[in-house]
Design a protein around this motif. Sequence first.
Motif, PDB file in Angstrom:
ATOM      1  N   THR A  39      32.025  31.093  10.103  1.00 55.98           N
ATOM      2  CA  THR A  39      32.624  30.071   9.244  1.00 55.98           C
ATOM      3  C   THR A  39      33.994  29.628   9.721  1.00 55.98           C
ATOM      4  O   THR A  39      34.405  28.491   9.464  1.00 55.98           O
ATOM      5  CB  THR A  39      32.754  30.593   7.800  1.00 55.98           C
ATOM      6  N   ASN A  40      34.716  30.508  10.423  1.00 60.28           N
ATOM      7  CA  ASN A  40      36.071  30.126  10.828  1.00 60.28           C
ATOM      8  C   ASN A  40      36.069  29.217  12.057  1.00 60.28           C
ATOM      9  O   ASN A  40      37.044  28.500  12.295  1.00 60.28           O
ATOM     10  CB  ASN A  40      36.938  31.367  11.099  1.00 60.28           C
ATOM     11  N   ARG A  95      24.136  27.588   9.755  1.00 58.66           N
ATOM     12  CA  ARG A  95      24.899  28.139  10.879  1.00 58.66           C
ATOM     13  C   ARG A  95      24.012  28.896  11.869  1.00 58.66           C
ATOM     14  O   ARG A  95      24.359  29.045  13.034  1.00 58.66           O
ATOM     15  CB  ARG A  95      26.022  29.041  10.347  1.00 58.66           C
ATOM     16  N   GLY A 135      26.191  23.398   9.778  1.00 61.20           N
ATOM     17  CA  GLY A 135      27.379  24.025   9.192  1.00 61.20           C
ATOM     18  C   GLY A 135      27.211  24.301   7.715  1.00 61.20           C
ATOM     19  O   GLY A 135      26.301  23.780   7.065  1.00 61.20           O
ATOM     20  N   ASN A 140      33.200  27.206  12.714  1.00 56.45           N
ATOM     21  CA  ASN A 140      32.232  26.157  12.401  1.00 56.45           C
ATOM     22  C   ASN A 140      32.591  25.526  11.061  1.00 56.45           C
ATOM     23  O   ASN A 140      32.356  26.106  10.002  1.00 56.45           O
ATOM     24  CB  ASN A 140      30.823  26.761  12.355  1.00 56.45           C
ATOM     25  N   HIS A 141      33.168  24.330  11.129  1.00 54.87           N
ATOM     26  CA  HIS A 141      33.538  23.590   9.925  1.00 54.87           C
ATOM     27  C   HIS A 141      32.649  22.355   9.752  1.00 54.87           C
ATOM     28  O   HIS A 141      33.048  21.389   9.092  1.00 54.87           O
ATOM     29  CB  HIS A 141      35.004  23.167   9.979  1.00 54.87           C
ATOM     30  N   ARG A 142      31.469  22.373  10.325  1.00 56.82           N
ATOM     31  CA  ARG A 142      30.597  21.200  10.281  1.00 56.82           C
ATOM     32  C   ARG A 142      30.076  20.952   8.866  1.00 56.82           C
ATOM     33  O   ARG A 142      29.912  21.886   8.069  1.00 56.82           O
ATOM     34  CB  ARG A 142      29.416  21.371  11.244  1.00 56.82           C
ATOM     35  N   SER A 143      29.770  19.689   8.602  1.00 55.46           N
ATOM     36  CA  SER A 143      29.225  19.314   7.291  1.00 55.46           C
ATOM     37  C   SER A 143      27.793  18.792   7.410  1.00 55.46           C
ATOM     38  O   SER A 143      27.239  18.275   6.445  1.00 55.46           O
ATOM     39  CB  SER A 143      30.111  18.246   6.628  1.00 55.46           C
ATOM     40  N   CYS A 161      35.293  36.268  10.976  1.00 56.23           N
ATOM     41  CA  CYS A 161      34.566  35.552   9.927  1.00 56.23           C
ATOM     42  C   CYS A 161      34.108  36.538   8.860  1.00 56.23           C
ATOM     43  O   CYS A 161      33.417  37.512   9.172  1.00 56.23           O
ATOM     44  CB  CYS A 161      33.357  34.836  10.523  1.00 56.23           C
ATOM     45  N   SER A 211      33.077  22.650  16.200  1.00 56.66           N
ATOM     46  CA  SER A 211      34.141  21.895  15.537  1.00 56.66           C
ATOM     47  C   SER A 211      35.344  21.812  16.464  1.00 56.66           C
ATOM     48  O   SER A 211      35.508  22.639  17.369  1.00 56.66           O
ATOM     49  CB  SER A 211      34.537  22.574  14.219  1.00 56.66           C
TER      50      SER A 211
END
Length: 367
Positions: A193-194, A209, A203, A196-199, A244, A121
């Motif tokens: 998670t902090n 992940r 993500g 990697n903000h992929r959708s 994270c 991200s």
Amino acid sequence: MSQLFEKAQLKQLTLQNRVVMAPMTRARTSQPGNIPNDMMATYYQQRATAGLIISEATQISDDSQGYSFTPGVYTNAQVEGWKKVTKAAKDQGAAMYCQLWHVGRVSHPTFQHGELPIAPSALAPVETKVWIADEQGNGNMIDCVKPRAMTQADIDRVVKDFAYAAKRAVEAGFDGVEIHGGNGYLIDQFLRTNSNHRSDNYGGSRENRIRFLLEVVDAVIAAIGADKVGVRLAPFITFKDMNCPDIVPTILEASKQLQARDIAYMHLSEADWDDAPEIPESFRIELRQLFSNTIIVAGRYNQARADEILEKGYADLIAFGRPFVSNPDLVVRLQHQAPLADLDGATLFGGNEKGYTDYPALEVETA
């Protein structure tokens, strides 16, 4: 006798002891081209009483670099340079793995032909710097920049780059490769998670992940075989802006998937600073239940801690980092409970033989 000095099996390899030299960036390559050299061969040869040496982190491609003078293993010149290193180490009895890394967002346009670094991200790591030096070795710590988010094409290419670099590493004489999935670099950035903000499919959920790590592992296995593949993970290390809350269960899930692939080992990078968090025993127990192949641990280990972890069965090999820098004969010193020499922190990165190959062995000091 301590288990630390017993022979051990790592898949098809018989190791002369359970001592591992941990991967440590030293930034001593020849330029241009980040090429391993004779000085590096001497450095590793001096420390080859270890059962296993894991090389310093090594670039898989032009865009995977984040610090000056770190080696690569994807050009012909780099492979030829590594051949001298692996021969020097293996002639002394050590097995040697090459640690493959892509730094992701922990980089700078200096290393990217002026382009932005890539990452899961477009999130810049807070309070994270990289070392950038001129040709004379004069360097400074420079803030990382905001990266660009990887496209699917980027992801596919980097997976192929890991596999290609693994092939070249074996060609260079390494017994296998360690995929660097910890310490805030690219694979770790996908896991957390902090960062990697992929959708998309990479993500959100733990399964997503973990996907990039497993795609890299599968590609490397296809290239060189599962028995030559290790993975380094760092569940309790949060520097480089990697705090994270879901990383421990994520890594436990990943370990289950890695065991299913029957890789050679998992290498846990544990924090080694004075007030570092203690690894909960419950984590070690659960990890061992999920991953039955070889486990290596690294971080602030001494003889007593190494013996305890080995006796409890939580690990099979113990890696030592900084003590190996200033004690080329670390195994002998541990066997004889001899005092350890202190390292010169000013000479860790870049430079010449000073603080690199000039630390004396115990016999020299005694004489």
